[in-house]
Write an enzyme that holds these catalytic residues in place. Sequence first.
Site, PDB file in Angstrom:
ATOM      1  N   SER A 168      -3.295   9.572  -2.250  1.00 47.48           N
ATOM      2  CA  SER A 168      -2.090   8.667  -1.857  1.00 47.48           C
ATOM      3  C   SER A 168      -0.983   9.339  -2.504  1.00 47.48           C
ATOM      4  CB  SER A 168      -2.260   7.363  -2.755  1.00 47.48           C
ATOM      5  OG  SER A 168      -1.526   6.348  -2.099  1.00 47.48           O
ATOM      6  N   ASP A 210      -7.940   1.790   5.572  1.00 43.38           N
ATOM      7  CA  ASP A 210      -6.852   1.820   4.624  1.00 43.38           C
ATOM      8  C   ASP A 210      -5.910   0.805   5.079  1.00 43.38           C
ATOM      9  OD1 ASP A 210      -4.868   2.575   2.627  1.00 43.38           O
ATOM     10  OD2 ASP A 210      -5.750   4.445   2.649  1.00 43.38           O
ATOM     11  N   HIS A 270      -8.702   2.115   0.769  1.00 45.00           N
ATOM     12  CA  HIS A 270      -7.836   3.041  -0.085  1.00 45.00           C
ATOM     13  C   HIS A 270      -8.285   3.181  -1.348  1.00 45.00           C
ATOM     14  CE1 HIS A 270      -3.857   5.323  -0.362  1.00 45.00           C
ATOM     15  NE2 HIS A 270      -3.575   4.406  -1.364  1.00 45.00           N
TER      16      HIS A 270
END
Lengths: 277, 277
Positions: A148, A224, A257
């Site tokens: 991320s 996600d 995620h």
Amino acid sequence: MSIETVSKNKSFGGVQGVYKHRSSATGTDMTFAVYVPEHAPGAKLPVLWYLSGLTCTHANVMEKGEYRRACAERGVIFVAPDTSPRGDDVPDDEGYDFGKGAGFYVDATQEPWAKHFRMRSYIEQELPELIAAQFPADMARQGITGHSMGGHGALTIALRNPGRFKSTSAFAPIVSPLNCPWGEKALGGYIGADRSAWREYDACALIEDGAHLPDLLVDQGTADNFLDEQLKTHLLDEACRQADMPATIRMQEGYDHSYFFISTFMAEHIAWHAERL
Amino acid sequence: MSIETVSKNKSFGGVQGVYKHRSSATGTDMTFAVYVPEHAPGAKLPVLWYLSGLTCTHANVMEKGEYRRACAERGVIFVAPDTSPRGDDVPDDEGYDFGKGAGFYVDATQEPWAKHFRMRSYIEQELPELIAAQFPADMARQGITGHSMGGHGALTIALRNPGRFKSTSAFAPIVSPLNCPWGEKALGGYIGADRSAWREYDACALIEDGAHLPDLLVDQGTADNFLDEQLKTHLLDEACRQADMPATIRMQEGYDHSYFFISTFMAEHIAWHAERL
């Protein structure tokens, strides 16, 4: 350049350590985790950097990342830094996406952030020197990955430092801070209103501007929640195609995620790095 | 017998879920985690129970246990219950080793614990019925393991229910509550002063009294801070030898009591169970 050992635990035959040191880059104490596999006396091992995402410390991947088995099998040192300076005198923001836990791997130029939020210098210069000095690390064999915001860090640091990393990968990276709300807030705050100054912190812009990697592995979950608004993996895919830069970008069906996703593909990433290190 | 889904995350091809339900055994809501590997429609998979240690919930092993890869490869469902009843009206103790987070897998007979602290009934009867009803579980193929207090739980539940589990293992188990401070406090509090009533909650005493398992795998770290005072692995070794009960008890050099230890040997335990399931 001394470090303090916070903890050491034997795991998968090697040692998972947590260390603390005074950082000249950030002007604060910084904590980081290093896993060193079992190795022959005097041996130097390749190093894989893992940069973490928003809200994380060194601990998230250490606890949930499931990297130790693969690192032990492959003989790879795994380094997990913190994501920002910490401390009572470090400024912060109410949001989870700016300030502490959200350093975005930049050197801030704007007040009140410029004094401590120097994660670019910390990750690019200070911490590598310390790792080289304190651990059995072969700094000629480094790879970098992250998740991320940390995927953004891995991509941009690799792109800005050609030749330093023999391998680069990312899990669900922010690929273009210029084109997402997280990036707007963070780079606007740390770097200021001049968006041309953001380009060195934007993987897609760096590629457009001529930076190049020999190859790249990215895994991105299709479930996600941040994919459409923040991560926009397709922009990286387009930038790589435009620049004729090889990239393996895999959309992983049904994954989100979380570290449940990261841990699933961690061993494949470590294998991919180890083949190149 | 309904359950509420707290979360579901895809991981290693399967689904890591967290669920909540109203327990009639404890008179409280109870939370548990279940990992179900990818499987053919209609298939029933064997089940491995994992009982956690002091202070833990369902989440510790879910986050740090590193069981999903091996369970996915072997096709084994992994069930991780909580370690005690929870809630504002559940009595507690100031210590970490009694009350909430420390149910010791007993049915308490003493006040104020008797109403809610019924983890034996919950793990032996209520939760298996719920798992059988709600998941693709083949209850004829169950194994059980656990850590520390949960290792004690796994051993005693398997010993008291001959034939129910095809495989039993433990990580750093409490082997004899009759002979350690944790056991003295917990069984004294939950069961009362009559130590003869503790024997059904003491793995060594159960073996001395004639209970038997076809085999047993135990891993115990030599650097475990609790080994000498609380765990006393040698007592289990002696009880098994006296009773001529096969047991593979491995002292693992340099490992401590943490999940860094558990995760190291988790895949071996799952393989060991899978071979017997």
